[in-house]
Design a protein around this motif. Structure first.
Motif, PDB file in Angstrom:
ATOM      1  N   UNK A   1       0.769  -1.351  -0.092  1.00 51.35           N
ATOM      2  CA  UNK A   1      -0.113  -0.283   0.048  1.00 51.35           C
ATOM      3  C   UNK A   1       0.914   1.250  -0.234  1.00 51.35           C
ATOM      4  N   UNK A   2       1.207   1.228   1.341  1.00 54.19           N
ATOM      5  CA  UNK A   2       2.980   2.575   0.902  1.00 54.19           C
ATOM      6  C   UNK A   2       4.041   2.518  -0.278  1.00 54.19           C
ATOM      7  N   UNK A   3       3.711   1.327  -0.654  1.00 56.56           N
ATOM      8  CA  UNK A   3       4.887   1.447  -1.768  1.00 56.56           C
ATOM      9  C   UNK A   3       3.975   1.826  -3.170  1.00 56.56           C
ATOM     10  N   UNK A   4       3.312   1.845  -3.113  1.00 58.12           N
ATOM     11  CA  UNK A   4       1.913   2.185  -4.548  1.00 58.12           C
ATOM     12  C   UNK A   4       1.574   4.038  -3.997  1.00 58.12           C
ATOM     13  N   UNK A   5       1.202   4.218  -2.636  1.00 56.84           N
ATOM     14  CA  UNK A   5      -0.110   4.724  -2.683  1.00 56.84           C
ATOM     15  C   UNK A   5       1.220   6.286  -2.185  1.00 56.84           C
ATOM     16  N   UNK A   6       2.382   6.650  -1.725  1.00 57.26           N
ATOM     17  CA  UNK A   6       2.678   7.382  -1.568  1.00 57.26           C
ATOM     18  C   UNK A   6       2.644   9.099  -2.357  1.00 57.26           C
TER      19      UNK A   6
ATOM     20  N   UNK B   1      12.001   9.305   0.029  1.00 56.68           N
ATOM     21  CA  UNK B   1      11.872   8.256   0.300  1.00 56.68           C
ATOM     22  C   UNK B   1      13.052   7.195   0.601  1.00 56.68           C
ATOM     23  N   UNK B   2      14.360   7.248  -0.747  1.00 53.09           N
ATOM     24  CA  UNK B   2      15.383   7.001  -0.637  1.00 53.09           C
ATOM     25  C   UNK B   2      15.731   7.709   0.788  1.00 53.09           C
ATOM     26  N   UNK B   3      15.780   8.751   1.477  1.00 48.91           N
ATOM     27  CA  UNK B   3      16.757   9.778   2.333  1.00 48.91           C
ATOM     28  C   UNK B   3      16.171   9.012   3.390  1.00 48.91           C
ATOM     29  N   UNK B   4      14.976   9.160   3.283  1.00 50.43           N
ATOM     30  CA  UNK B   4      14.293   8.335   4.494  1.00 50.43           C
ATOM     31  C   UNK B   4      14.060   7.044   5.520  1.00 50.43           C
TER      32      UNK B   4
ATOM     33  N   UNK C   1     -10.339  10.705   5.344  1.00 53.30           N
ATOM     34  CA  UNK C   1      -8.857   9.995   6.872  1.00 53.30           C
ATOM     35  C   UNK C   1      -7.767   9.505   5.803  1.00 53.30           C
ATOM     36  N   UNK C   2      -6.318  10.102   5.896  1.00 53.26           N
ATOM     37  CA  UNK C   2      -5.684   9.697   4.916  1.00 53.26           C
ATOM     38  C   UNK C   2      -5.248   8.226   4.371  1.00 53.26           C
ATOM     39  N   UNK C   3      -4.889   7.384   5.489  1.00 48.08           N
ATOM     40  CA  UNK C   3      -4.720   6.201   5.571  1.00 48.08           C
ATOM     41  C   UNK C   3      -5.566   5.404   5.198  1.00 48.08           C
ATOM     42  N   UNK C   4      -7.347   5.522   5.165  1.00 48.41           N
ATOM     43  CA  UNK C   4      -8.500   4.984   4.759  1.00 48.41           C
ATOM     44  C   UNK C   4      -8.347   5.285   3.583  1.00 48.41           C
ATOM     45  N   UNK C   5      -8.254   6.175   3.027  1.00 42.96           N
ATOM     46  CA  UNK C   5      -7.972   6.899   1.745  1.00 42.96           C
ATOM     47  C   UNK C   5      -7.622   5.743   0.943  1.00 42.96           C
ATOM     48  N   UNK C   6      -5.583   5.793   1.601  1.00 44.40           N
ATOM     49  CA  UNK C   6      -4.947   5.116   1.045  1.00 44.40           C
ATOM     50  C   UNK C   6      -5.379   3.583   0.781  1.00 44.40           C
ATOM     51  N   UNK C   7      -6.064   3.234   1.584  1.00 42.58           N
ATOM     52  CA  UNK C   7      -6.441   1.036   1.480  1.00 42.58           C
ATOM     53  C   UNK C   7      -7.305   1.347   0.543  1.00 42.58           C
ATOM     54  N   UNK C   8      -8.472   2.845   1.033  1.00 43.77           N
ATOM     55  CA  UNK C   8      -9.212   2.267  -0.954  1.00 43.77           C
ATOM     56  C   UNK C   8      -9.257   1.835  -1.916  1.00 43.77           C
ATOM     57  N   UNK C   9      -8.073   3.283  -2.206  1.00 41.30           N
ATOM     58  CA  UNK C   9      -6.982   3.516  -3.540  1.00 41.30           C
ATOM     59  C   UNK C   9      -6.691   2.821  -4.003  1.00 41.30           C
TER      60      UNK C   9
END
Length: 491
Positions: A101-106, A116-119, A401-409
């Motif tokens: 989810x995070x890999x696709x939606x960040x 993402x790389x620096x972090x 809600x950001x997290x919920x939106x990411x999961x739905x997308x």
């Protein structure tokens, strides 16, 4: 949430004189995290360790999430608070789905790939070995399943920079674990096979090499066998569906002023839908002879049913849209000649396209088709893209809600696009054989499609009266049986 102005001023007095840092050894410099807020920009680069409590309190970060970032100095990602929370949750999760989810939606959080790389490497330098393995697992998933796979993740210049920075940081690790070596091998191999568009090109070359040529002449749609026509439409629509990339679906990009740049393949799919819908409607309206027009209408109804059978729901909607076109729908005398069997099939197509109960019929049919693809090699699933674009638009506008939106997308993009693409590319390659004459006829449609205004005028010329009801207005067999039952009960 940002620090209030009084705390901002106090922090500025303590840490910065002019533009120079006081005690720079205790300040984390994190240049690639960006923000639109000036005060947040200050915090991103210059948060002093003694102000941890203020940062946690004012920004509503949990202590557990924040302390991981505070081993040597403090870090606040300001307006990218979601990155902090979600990235840590992603690493702590035992589920691969969270990483995916995070890999696709960040990027939906306006987070840049270089961040993402620096972090990731900031955390690698701060955390223990077990946590480091999780970060490397995330990086491998990210670059293999998404970043190196879909070209729309990045413009070329940024892509080169991100890969270069990632490679350099991995090479600078002294004791390289097998996972580090594995990621380096992937980056150094420069293997285009990871790029999904390359797989699509190879599939198309394979189909074209096997294409037959029987030197026959096709002058009308009626010259084409319905099953062959359906297979060729499936190839045409499937090819455009395969070119879709997940980043085009983020932030409703296809509705933005720069949609041709942000979502070019979505726009191409929409244009293809409109083009072939008008093409099929034009074929009917341009036919002056009533009997031939009826034959064409029945042909399209049978073609729509064949699309349902094979799983080409995009084609079902294209044909259904053509039959619903006002210039066609008003041809009630033509519809009156349609056989009872074809009329029921017409109603079946319309029921699939019905928006009742949130398009329940379409959703059930799509689910059934996906299940059938596992057993029946003749089934090739192509969903109706427009239906899922509407779902994504509603989520974009209605879910806060950001997290919920990411999961739905992610749920829609992964299950209705990416997974179907993986299956579709294999099924097209092994189950479809193209014919040059049929493909040429279906491709050479430019100039044959009139706009709706012209079609209405042509329709009025071929049928001036509309006394007979259309099939959608006539009662169905189920309705007739129900009426007969009620009548018998009343006797």
């Amino acid at each position: 949430m940002n620090l209030n102005e009084r705390n901002i001023k106090n922090l500025r007095k303590e840490i910065i004189i002019g533009d120079k840092l006081i005690d720079s050894n205790n300040v984390l410099h994190f240049p690639y995290i960006s923000s639109t807020c000036n005060t947040s920009n200050f915090l991103v680069n210059n948060v002093h360790k003694q102000y941890d409590d203020i940062v946690i309190e004012q920004c509503e970060l949990s202590t557990n999430s924040y302390k991981i970032l505070s081993n040597s100095s403090s870090l606040l990602l300001a307006n990218n608070k979601e990155l902090t929370e979600l990235f840590i949750e992603c690493l702590d999760s035992s589920e691969l789905k969270m990483i995916e989810v995070f890999s696709l939606m960040y990027q939906s959080l306006n987070i840049k790939s270089i961040e993402i790389v620096e972090y990731s490497f900031f955390l690698i330098n701060q955390l223990d070995k077990d946590q480091t393995i999780k970060i490397l697992t995330f990086l491998k998933t990210w670059i293999t399943q998404y970043y190196l796979k879909f070209s729309k993740f990045e413009i070329l210049g940024n892509f080169i920079k991100v890969i270069s920075v990632l490679r350099n940081k991995l090479e600078n690790i002294k004791d390289k674990s097998p996972r580090v070596i594995e990621i380096l091998d992937i980056l150094n191999s420069r293997n285009d096979s990871l790029l999904f568009s390359s797989q699509v090109i190879r599939m198309e070359k394979h189909l074209l090499q096997r294409m037959s040529n029987n030197n026959s002449t096709i002058t009308s749609l009626l010259d084409i066998n319905i099953k062959e026509c359906c297979k060729h439409l499936t190839y045409l629509f499937g090819k455009y569906f395969l070119m879709l990339e997940p980043q085009e679906f983020l932030n409703a990009n296809w509705t933005k002023p720069k949609r041709k740049h942000l979502s070019p393949n979505i726009i191409n799919n929409i244009n293809q839908f409109n083009h072939y819908s008008l093409f099929f409607a034009s074929l009917i309206v341009n036919e002056i002879n009533l009997e031939k027009r009826k034959v064409l209408l029945e042909y399209l109804i049978k073609l729509g049913m064949e699309c349902i059978k094979i799983g080409n729901l995009f084609g079902v909607y294209v044909i259904g849209s053509a039959l619903r076109n006002p210039s066609v729908f008003r041809l009630k005398n033509t519809f009156s000649l349609v056989s009872e069997k074809r009329r029921l099939e017409y109603e079946k197509i319309q029921s699939v396209m019905s928006t009742d109960s949130n398009s329940a019929n379409y959703n059930k049919l799509l689910k059934d088709i996906i299940e059938k693809t596992k057993e029946d090699e003749s089934v090739i699933c192509i969903p109706n893209l427009g239906k899922h674009l509407n779902e994504l638009t509603l989520i974009e506008e209605g879910v806060k809600d950001v997290k919920y939106k990411m999961e739905l997308f992610y749920g829609i993009i992964n299950s209705k696009i990416i997974q179907i693409q993986q299956f579709l590319i294999k099924r097209l390659q092994h189950s479809v054989t193209l014919n040059f004459q049929i493909l040429q006829f279906l491709l050479e449609t430019n100039g044959k499609c009139k706009n709706n205004d012209v079609l209405i005028e042509l329709s009025k010329k071929i049928e001036t009266t509309t006394l007979v009801s259309s099939p959608q207005q006539r009662p169905s067999l189920a309705q007739l049986r129900y009426a007969k039952t009620v009548s018998n009960l009343l006797k």
